[in-house]
Design an enzyme around this catalytic site. Structure first.
Site, PDB file in Angstrom:
ATOM      1  N   CYS A   2       0.832  -1.194   0.000  1.00 52.71           N
ATOM      2  CA  CYS A   2       0.000   0.000   0.000  1.00 52.71           C
ATOM      3  C   CYS A   2       0.876   1.257   0.000  1.00 52.71           C
ATOM      4  O   CYS A   2       1.808   1.377   0.799  1.00 52.71           O
ATOM      5  CB  CYS A   2      -0.952   0.076   1.184  1.00 52.71           C
ATOM      6  SG  CYS A   2      -2.110  -1.286   1.244  1.00 52.71           S
ATOM      7  N   ARG A  27       3.864  -0.077  -4.570  1.00 50.57           N
ATOM      8  CA  ARG A  27       3.578  -0.724  -3.288  1.00 50.57           C
ATOM      9  C   ARG A  27       2.207  -1.387  -3.271  1.00 50.57           C
ATOM     10  O   ARG A  27       1.858  -2.064  -2.304  1.00 50.57           O
ATOM     11  CB  ARG A  27       3.671   0.311  -2.158  1.00 50.57           C
ATOM     12  CG  ARG A  27       5.057   0.909  -2.039  1.00 50.57           C
ATOM     13  CD  ARG A  27       5.093   1.915  -0.929  1.00 50.57           C
ATOM     14  NE  ARG A  27       5.137   1.271   0.362  1.00 50.57           N
ATOM     15  CZ  ARG A  27       6.221   1.092   1.089  1.00 50.57           C
ATOM     16  NH1 ARG A  27       7.374   1.519   0.641  1.00 50.57           N
ATOM     17  NH2 ARG A  27       6.170   0.495   2.250  1.00 50.57           N
ATOM     18  N   TRP A  74      -2.978  -2.585  -1.835  1.00 47.22           N
ATOM     19  CA  TRP A  74      -2.699  -4.006  -2.086  1.00 47.22           C
ATOM     20  C   TRP A  74      -3.624  -4.725  -1.117  1.00 47.22           C
ATOM     21  O   TRP A  74      -3.427  -4.692   0.097  1.00 47.22           O
ATOM     22  CB  TRP A  74      -1.232  -4.325  -1.777  1.00 47.22           C
ATOM     23  CG  TRP A  74      -0.843  -5.715  -2.164  1.00 47.22           C
ATOM     24  CD1 TRP A  74      -0.342  -6.131  -3.374  1.00 47.22           C
ATOM     25  CD2 TRP A  74      -0.890  -6.897  -1.339  1.00 47.22           C
ATOM     26  NE1 TRP A  74      -0.101  -7.479  -3.356  1.00 47.22           N
ATOM     27  CE2 TRP A  74      -0.426  -7.976  -2.124  1.00 47.22           C
ATOM     28  CE3 TRP A  74      -1.294  -7.155  -0.035  1.00 47.22           C
ATOM     29  CZ2 TRP A  74      -0.334  -9.282  -1.639  1.00 47.22           C
ATOM     30  CZ3 TRP A  74      -1.206  -8.454   0.450  1.00 47.22           C
ATOM     31  CH2 TRP A  74      -0.724  -9.503  -0.344  1.00 47.22           C
ATOM     32  N   ASN A 100      -2.095   0.944   5.958  1.00 50.77           N
ATOM     33  CA  ASN A 100      -1.301  -0.169   5.441  1.00 50.77           C
ATOM     34  C   ASN A 100      -1.088  -1.110   6.611  1.00 50.77           C
ATOM     35  O   ASN A 100      -0.669  -0.684   7.683  1.00 50.77           O
ATOM     36  CB  ASN A 100       0.047   0.355   4.920  1.00 50.77           C
ATOM     37  CG  ASN A 100       1.011  -0.778   4.599  1.00 50.77           C
ATOM     38  OD1 ASN A 100       0.588  -1.881   4.280  1.00 50.77           O
ATOM     39  ND2 ASN A 100       2.300  -0.490   4.700  1.00 50.77           N
ATOM     40  N   GLY A 101      -1.372  -2.397   6.409  1.00 47.43           N
ATOM     41  CA  GLY A 101      -1.187  -3.369   7.489  1.00 47.43           C
ATOM     42  C   GLY A 101      -2.420  -4.228   7.640  1.00 47.43           C
ATOM     43  O   GLY A 101      -3.261  -4.293   6.730  1.00 47.43           O
ATOM     44  N   GLU A 484      17.103 -17.663  -8.877  1.00 42.46           N
ATOM     45  CA  GLU A 484      16.733 -16.261  -9.064  1.00 42.46           C
ATOM     46  C   GLU A 484      16.174 -16.039 -10.476  1.00 42.46           C
ATOM     47  O   GLU A 484      15.198 -15.313 -10.657  1.00 42.46           O
ATOM     48  CB  GLU A 484      17.950 -15.359  -8.791  1.00 42.46           C
ATOM     49  CG  GLU A 484      17.748 -13.888  -9.039  1.00 42.46           C
ATOM     50  CD  GLU A 484      16.581 -13.259  -8.265  1.00 42.46           C
ATOM     51  OE1 GLU A 484      16.036 -13.893  -7.347  1.00 42.46           O
ATOM     52  OE2 GLU A 484      16.199 -12.134  -8.635  1.00 42.46           O
ATOM     53  N   LYS A 488      12.411 -14.588 -11.257  1.00 46.28           N
ATOM     54  CA  LYS A 488      12.167 -13.388 -12.084  1.00 46.28           C
ATOM     55  C   LYS A 488      11.155 -13.715 -13.176  1.00 46.28           C
ATOM     56  O   LYS A 488      10.233 -12.958 -13.433  1.00 46.28           O
ATOM     57  CB  LYS A 488      13.472 -12.964 -12.741  1.00 46.28           C
ATOM     58  CG  LYS A 488      14.281 -11.790 -12.427  1.00 46.28           C
ATOM     59  CD  LYS A 488      14.059 -10.752 -11.451  1.00 46.28           C
ATOM     60  CE  LYS A 488      13.373 -11.041 -10.200  1.00 46.28           C
ATOM     61  NZ  LYS A 488      13.954 -10.546  -8.985  1.00 46.28           N
ATOM     62  N   GLU A 491       7.544 -14.244 -11.721  1.00 46.30           N
ATOM     63  CA  GLU A 491       6.818 -13.104 -11.171  1.00 46.30           C
ATOM     64  C   GLU A 491       6.393 -12.077 -12.217  1.00 46.30           C
ATOM     65  O   GLU A 491       5.364 -11.444 -12.053  1.00 46.30           O
ATOM     66  CB  GLU A 491       7.549 -12.444  -9.999  1.00 46.30           C
ATOM     67  CG  GLU A 491       8.867 -11.804 -10.290  1.00 46.30           C
ATOM     68  CD  GLU A 491       9.485 -11.184  -9.023  1.00 46.30           C
ATOM     69  OE1 GLU A 491      10.700 -10.982  -9.033  1.00 46.30           O
ATOM     70  OE2 GLU A 491       8.768 -10.896  -8.055  1.00 46.30           O
ATOM     71  N   HIS A 507      16.303 -36.782  -9.947  1.00 46.78           N
ATOM     72  CA  HIS A 507      15.583 -37.365  -8.805  1.00 46.78           C
ATOM     73  C   HIS A 507      14.116 -36.957  -8.812  1.00 46.78           C
ATOM     74  O   HIS A 507      13.424 -37.099  -7.805  1.00 46.78           O
ATOM     75  CB  HIS A 507      16.270 -36.961  -7.492  1.00 46.78           C
ATOM     76  CG  HIS A 507      17.678 -37.457  -7.419  1.00 46.78           C
ATOM     77  ND1 HIS A 507      17.990 -38.783  -7.204  1.00 46.78           N
ATOM     78  CD2 HIS A 507      18.863 -36.821  -7.587  1.00 46.78           C
ATOM     79  CE1 HIS A 507      19.301 -38.941  -7.223  1.00 46.78           C
ATOM     80  NE2 HIS A 507      19.856 -37.750  -7.466  1.00 46.78           N
ATOM     81  N   LYS A 607       5.806  -4.431  -3.753  1.00 46.80           N
ATOM     82  CA  LYS A 607       7.252  -4.283  -3.602  1.00 46.80           C
ATOM     83  C   LYS A 607       7.725  -4.580  -2.192  1.00 46.80           C
ATOM     84  O   LYS A 607       8.790  -5.141  -1.988  1.00 46.80           O
ATOM     85  CB  LYS A 607       7.632  -2.853  -3.999  1.00 46.80           C
ATOM     86  CG  LYS A 607       9.112  -2.563  -3.954  1.00 46.80           C
ATOM     87  CD  LYS A 607       9.792  -3.162  -5.148  1.00 46.80           C
ATOM     88  CE  LYS A 607      11.293  -3.011  -5.126  1.00 46.80           C
ATOM     89  NZ  LYS A 607      11.902  -3.980  -6.045  1.00 46.80           N
TER      90      LYS A 607
END
Ligand code: M6R
Length: 612
Positions: A2, A27, A74, A100-101, A484, A488, A491, A507, A607
């Site tokens: 947010c 955000r 968000w 936010n939270g 990584e 990337k 996402e 395996h 983010k």
């Protein structure tokens, strides 16, 4: 999570709010809204969708007034609809709140408010706060700040709250409990935000609130109180980020710009630490050589891309210092009853400095008596208050949700820390340290060489953008790169991708390989294992996979087995992730673009993850 902005001053608030919200949209971007106080009333406009949807909704409406708050959301509680978008108001429409939270006890508060006759209209946890403030203002003659203080006594959970009231048209009240909020004041204006980029145009001297603090922000002044109402001193930190750094500067997307800023991020992160010839200087680490010699183990805790940086650091720390390193996902760490004592060094990595799990992990580690070093990119962020030593990366603001330049800067910072420990503990000959420093100093130019191949990588991206699954494989630090690279791709392109230890493939995961599945294999820096890596490449090819290989220039064996080959310059094996990763960032970026997606704002992500 947010984006929050508040403004009070001599100018119209709306343009300032929208500008700040644009800078913080990374955000959260599932809905947005603004509230502006004027003439004893609060005008509110809210809209589901990206910020542009709000701007379109506002149209020619100017919402006049010089005090206001804005929010990009968000969603946690309640779907991303117009009605659930912030700001939320009380019954009278005279109090507005953004948040936010997560307010964990919102259900019971809501029930209580309803029984008192309050009409709540959204599914959010936030709305209860506006009604609590309304009740207190109605019952007592008190200021908005005192009413907010009274309301938050009833709240459980994590929050950054910013509140305005029609009855106090010169004041914004912000409160913090475990979610970031920053305030600042300059000539004739006061500003509040959940992230630094929104404040940069107005002031560089900012005050990040501490937990359990409330700020009263007016034009030109900031006062801080604790949750008990006692006035506190106002402490400011100076932010060095340039204003341009939070703009796209001619690039199509922030992500591409940030990928191209990596040489500078590396240089800026290394500069001061390599100022003495052949030596590492770490002014931030204040422990004596004797104390450092007593460290018996290191634990690295982080999430997401920062976790991958930690995975890489495990290799260099163990190799250079011979101290055993454990690596933990921050969300798991404190629940597994880890063994820690005063001889343990815990390294918490968080580019944002606000990741709830990482903060909880390092607080836990400190309670257990461990020494804690934080690696972060954000001055004044929460992690800087919870660690014994702070190692800043100097990547500048990162706006795209996918971490790129902060990751490379983390790799540099962690390698610097590893070299420093080796130097202080005498576990590596000085000549080797000097040689490694030289190799690190050469990395920015080598990254430039990788970036120069963007055209080729773009062409390959077009070829594979239609794939449903990708596998990324590597060994040693190459496995870090594979993990990584896969993250990337997932996402920002929404393609299923797995990063795997190449030796582990047979395996289980090799069952996923069939004709057409692209397999990205990291062949750099693996010299003793090179033949084994090539064997793994042969194995997937035998099952019809298309191979995208990352190799050093002149590697003809790799070329003969590659459907696509990307070359990266030679460096020391432990430093290869810095170069390989850049190739895979570009691959993911161009695939996302080929699919018509927005790499800067991938769905469902934010983010900075400030909730557990
Ligand atoms: O701020 P942090 O470094 O703690 O963030 C951790 C993760 O949320 C972050 O790395 C996330 O995985 C990014 N989207 C990666 O691109």
């Amino acid at each position: 999570m947010c984006g929050i902005v508040g403004y009070v001053g001599g100018d119209e608030a709306l343009p300032v709010l929208l500008d700040g919200m644009r800078k913080l949209e990374y955000r959260g971007y599932d809905s947005a809204g603004v509230a502006v106080v004027a003439d004893g009333d609060i005008g509110v406009v809210r809209k589901a969708g990206h910020l542009q949807a709000l701007v379109d909704e506002l149209g020619a409406t100017s919402l006049p007034g010089s005090l206001g708050i804005g929010h990009t959301r968000w969603a946690t509680h309640g779907a991303p609809t117009d009605l659930n978008a912030h700001p939320h108001r009380d019954c009278s429409g005279k109090v507005a709140v953004v948040h936010n939270g997560i307010i964990e006890n919102h259900d019971s508060i809501r029930a209580g408010l309803r029984s008192q006759g309050h009409k709540l209209t959204s599914d959010t946890d936030t709305e209860v706060v506006a009604h609590l403030i309304e009740s207190i203002l109605a019952a007592e003659s008190c200021s908005l700040r005192e009413a907010v203080q009274g309301a938050i006594e009833k709240l459980e959970g994590a929050f950054a709250l910013v509140c305005v009231a029609a009855g106090e048209p010169d004041c914004i009240v912000a409160a913090r409990q475990e979610a970031p909020i920053i305030v600042g004041a300059a000539d004739g204006m006061g500003i509040v935000a959940s992230g630094i980029p929104a404040l940069l145009a107005y002031t560089r001297n900012v005050t990040p609130l501490d937990d359990r603090q409330i700020a009263e922000v007016r034009a030109g002044s900031v006062r801080i109180f604790d949750f008990e109402g006692r006035e506190q001193s106002v402490e400011t930190v100076m932010v060095e980020w340039s204003l341009d750094a939070a703009e796209k500067g001619g690039y199509e997307d922030f992500m591409l710009k940030e990928i191209f800023e990596q040489p500078a991020a590396l240089r800026d992160t290394m500069r001061e630490r390599f100022r003495s010839l052949g030596k590492v200087t770490l002014d931030e680490v204040h422990w004596s050589t004797e104390e450092l010699a007593r460290i018996t183990k290191i634990v690295v805790v982080a999430c997401g891309t920062s976790y991958h940086a930690g995975m890489m650091a495990k290799h260099s720390i163990e190799h250079w210092t011979r101290i055993p390193v454990e690596l933990d996902l921050a969300s798991e760490f404190r629940y597994r009853d880890p063994v820690l004592d005063e001889h343990s060094l815990v390294i918490g990595i968080a580019q944002s400095g606000e990741t709830a799990d990482t903060l909880a992990a390092i607080r836990f580690a400190r309670r257990m008596g461990a020494k804690v070093v934080a690696v972060t990119n954000v001055v004044g962020s929460s992690i800087t208050r919870d660690a014994d030593a702070i190692l800043f990366t100097h990547a500048g603001p990162e706006i795209a949700v996918a971490g790129t330049k902060t990751f490379l800067a983390q790799l540099a910072a962690l390698n610097i820390l590893a070299l420093y420990l080796a130097q202080e503990r005498g576990s590596m000959p000085p000549a080797k340290i000097a040689e490694t420093i030289d190799a690190m100093r050469a990395l920015p130019e080598q990254v430039d060489e990788v970036l120069a191949a963007q055209g080729e990588i773009n062409r390959a991206a077009k070829r594979y953008a239609g794939a449903r699954d990708f596998l990324y494989i590597g060994r040693g630090v190459g496995m870090t790169v594979a993990m990584e690279g896969a993250l990337k791709l997932k996402e920002i392109s929404y393609i299923h991708a797995e990063g795997y230890a190449a030796g582990e493939l047979k395996h289980g995961a090799i069952a996923l390989v069939e004709p057409g599945v692209p397999v990205v294999a990291i062949l750099t820096g693996v010299s003793p294992l090179y033949d084994k890596m090539l064997a793994n490449v042969e194995e997937v090819r035998a099952r019809g996979a298309e191979t995208i290989l990352v190799a050093h220039p002149g590697d003809e064996r790799a070329r003969s087995l590659a459907n696509e080959l990307f070359e990266v310059p030679i460096t020391k094996p432990l430093l290869t992730p810095v170069l390989d990763t850049v190739t895979l960032q570009l691959l993911a970026y161009f695939i996302a673009k080929e699919k018509g997606l927005s790499p800067d704002k991938p769905r469902n992500l934010a983010k900075s993850v400030t909730v557990e």
